[in-house]
Motif scaffolding. Structure first.
Motif, short mmCIF file in Angstrom:
data_model
loop_
_atom_site.label_atom_id
_atom_site.label_comp_id
_atom_site.label_asym_id
_atom_site.label_seq_id
_atom_site.Cartn_x
_atom_site.Cartn_y
_atom_site.Cartn_z
N LEU A 112 -67.79 -47.99 -52.70
CA LEU A 112 -67.54 -49.25 -53.40
C LEU A 112 -68.79 -50.14 -53.42
CD1 LEU A 112 -63.94 -50.04 -52.15
CD2 LEU A 112 -64.63 -49.58 -54.52
N ALA A 113 -69.50 -50.21 -52.29
CA ALA A 113 -70.73 -51.02 -52.23
C ALA A 113 -71.76 -50.50 -53.21
CB ALA A 113 -71.29 -51.02 -50.81
N SER A 114 -71.91 -49.19 -53.30
CA SER A 114 -72.86 -48.60 -54.24
C SER A 114 -72.44 -48.87 -55.68
CB SER A 114 -72.97 -47.10 -53.99
OG SER A 114 -73.88 -46.52 -54.88
N PHE A 115 -71.15 -48.75 -55.94
CA PHE A 115 -70.63 -49.01 -57.28
C PHE A 115 -70.92 -50.46 -57.69
CE2 PHE A 115 -67.10 -50.54 -59.94
CZ PHE A 115 -67.26 -49.74 -61.05
N VAL A 116 -70.59 -51.39 -56.83
CA VAL A 116 -70.77 -52.81 -57.14
C VAL A 116 -72.25 -53.15 -57.32
CG1 VAL A 116 -70.48 -55.15 -56.21
CG2 VAL A 116 -68.60 -53.51 -56.09
N SER A 117 -73.11 -52.55 -56.50
CA SER A 117 -74.54 -52.87 -56.61
C SER A 117 -75.14 -52.38 -57.93
CB SER A 117 -75.32 -52.27 -55.43
OG SER A 117 -75.36 -50.87 -55.52
N ASP A 118 -74.51 -51.41 -58.58
CA ASP A 118 -75.01 -50.90 -59.85
C ASP A 118 -74.40 -51.58 -61.07
OD1 ASP A 118 -76.71 -49.10 -58.61
OD2 ASP A 118 -75.30 -47.42 -58.74
N SER A 120 -73.65 -54.29 -64.00
CA SER A 120 -74.44 -55.26 -64.75
C SER A 120 -74.02 -56.66 -64.30
CB SER A 120 -74.19 -55.10 -66.25
OG SER A 120 -72.87 -55.49 -66.56
N ASP A 121 -74.82 -57.66 -64.59
CA ASP A 121 -74.48 -59.03 -64.23
C ASP A 121 -73.14 -59.44 -64.83
OD1 ASP A 121 -76.81 -59.23 -62.79
OD2 ASP A 121 -77.90 -60.32 -64.35
N GLU A 122 -72.91 -59.06 -66.08
CA GLU A 122 -71.65 -59.42 -66.74
C GLU A 122 -70.46 -58.74 -66.06
OE1 GLU A 122 -69.47 -58.95 -71.07
OE2 GLU A 122 -71.65 -58.84 -70.97
N THR A 126 -67.27 -60.45 -64.10
CA THR A 126 -65.88 -60.10 -64.43
C THR A 126 -65.13 -59.65 -63.18
OG1 THR A 126 -66.53 -59.43 -66.66
CG2 THR A 126 -64.43 -58.58 -65.84
N LEU A 127 -65.76 -58.81 -62.38
CA LEU A 127 -65.12 -58.33 -61.16
C LEU A 127 -64.85 -59.48 -60.19
CD1 LEU A 127 -64.06 -55.97 -59.50
CD2 LEU A 127 -66.38 -55.60 -58.66
N ARG A 128 -65.83 -60.37 -60.04
CA ARG A 128 -65.63 -61.53 -59.15
C ARG A 128 -64.46 -62.40 -59.64
NH1 ARG A 128 -69.43 -62.30 -55.32
NH2 ARG A 128 -71.39 -61.18 -55.55
N LEU A 131 -61.24 -60.59 -58.82
CA LEU A 131 -60.96 -60.64 -57.38
C LEU A 131 -60.60 -62.04 -56.92
CD1 LEU A 131 -63.73 -58.24 -56.02
CD2 LEU A 131 -61.27 -57.79 -56.17
N GLY A 132 -61.07 -63.04 -57.64
CA GLY A 132 -60.77 -64.43 -57.29
C GLY A 132 -59.35 -64.84 -57.61
N ARG A 133 -58.72 -64.09 -58.46
CA ARG A 133 -57.31 -64.37 -58.78
C ARG A 133 -56.46 -63.91 -57.62
NH1 ARG A 133 -57.10 -61.77 -64.77
NH2 ARG A 133 -58.71 -63.09 -65.67
N GLN A 134 -55.65 -64.81 -57.10
CA GLN A 134 -54.77 -64.48 -55.98
C GLN A 134 -53.51 -63.80 -56.49
OE1 GLN A 134 -55.19 -66.02 -52.66
NE2 GLN A 134 -53.40 -65.13 -51.76
N ALA A 135 -53.28 -62.59 -56.04
CA ALA A 135 -52.06 -61.89 -56.41
C ALA A 135 -50.88 -62.51 -55.67
CB ALA A 135 -52.18 -60.41 -56.06
N PRO A 136 -49.72 -62.60 -56.33
CA PRO A 136 -48.54 -63.16 -55.66
C PRO A 136 -48.23 -62.36 -54.38
CG PRO A 136 -48.09 -62.82 -57.99
CD PRO A 136 -49.43 -62.20 -57.69
N GLY A 137 -48.02 -63.07 -53.29
CA GLY A 137 -47.70 -62.41 -52.03
C GLY A 137 -48.89 -61.88 -51.26
N ALA A 138 -50.10 -62.01 -51.83
CA ALA A 138 -51.28 -61.53 -51.12
C ALA A 138 -51.68 -62.54 -50.06
CB ALA A 138 -52.44 -61.33 -52.10
#
Length: 141
Positions: A112-118, A120-122, A126-128, A131-138
């Protein structure tokens, strides 16, 4: 009698068959694309008619059966045959493939770390955002 060493003239059946051959997975992809464009479950007969190319019915049945066995299609009995529907859309299929690759690795965090480091900025933004959206019950963190 013709000399077997002589090339056949263009347009023979053998030439058409060679031209119609698809690469590995191409026919599966074509069938999935057809089914994604439909709201209803569809039969192999319908898919064969849509694909054309003089494909044998048994070839289309085999492809749809393989997609079902791979868990990519669901099927319901329709008369003496089955009607098929995709389990998910294209994005869902891509996500499934990514999970399958990740599941085969021993060090998931490193992958996952390798995937994220590769990314693009965009894509990273998008991923951030996702991930910033809180899932219900999380759990809050």
């Amino acid at each position: 009698m013709t000399d077997p060493r002589q090339p056949r003239p263009p347009g023979t059946r053998a030439d058409r068959v060679r031209a119609a051959r698809r690469g590995p997975g191409e026919l599966e992809a074509e069938v999935l694309n057809l089914l994604w464009s439909q709201r209803e479950a569809r039969t192999a007969t319908w898919a064969q008619q849509q694909l054309g190319d003089d494909l044998a019915y048994s070839t289309v049945v085999t492809i749809m059966s393989r997609l079902y066995e791979k868990g990519l299609l669901t099927r319901i009995r329709q008369g003496r045959s089955y009607a098929y529907r995709p389990v998910s859309d294209e994005a869902g299929l891509a996500a499934r493939r990514m999970r399958q690759v990740l599941d085969r690795e021993h060090d998931r965090a490193a992958v996952l770390a390798s995937f994220v480091s590769d990314l693009s900025d965009e894509d990273e933004r998008t991923l951030r955002a996702l991930l910033g959206r809180q899932a219900p019950g999380a759990p809050e963190g």
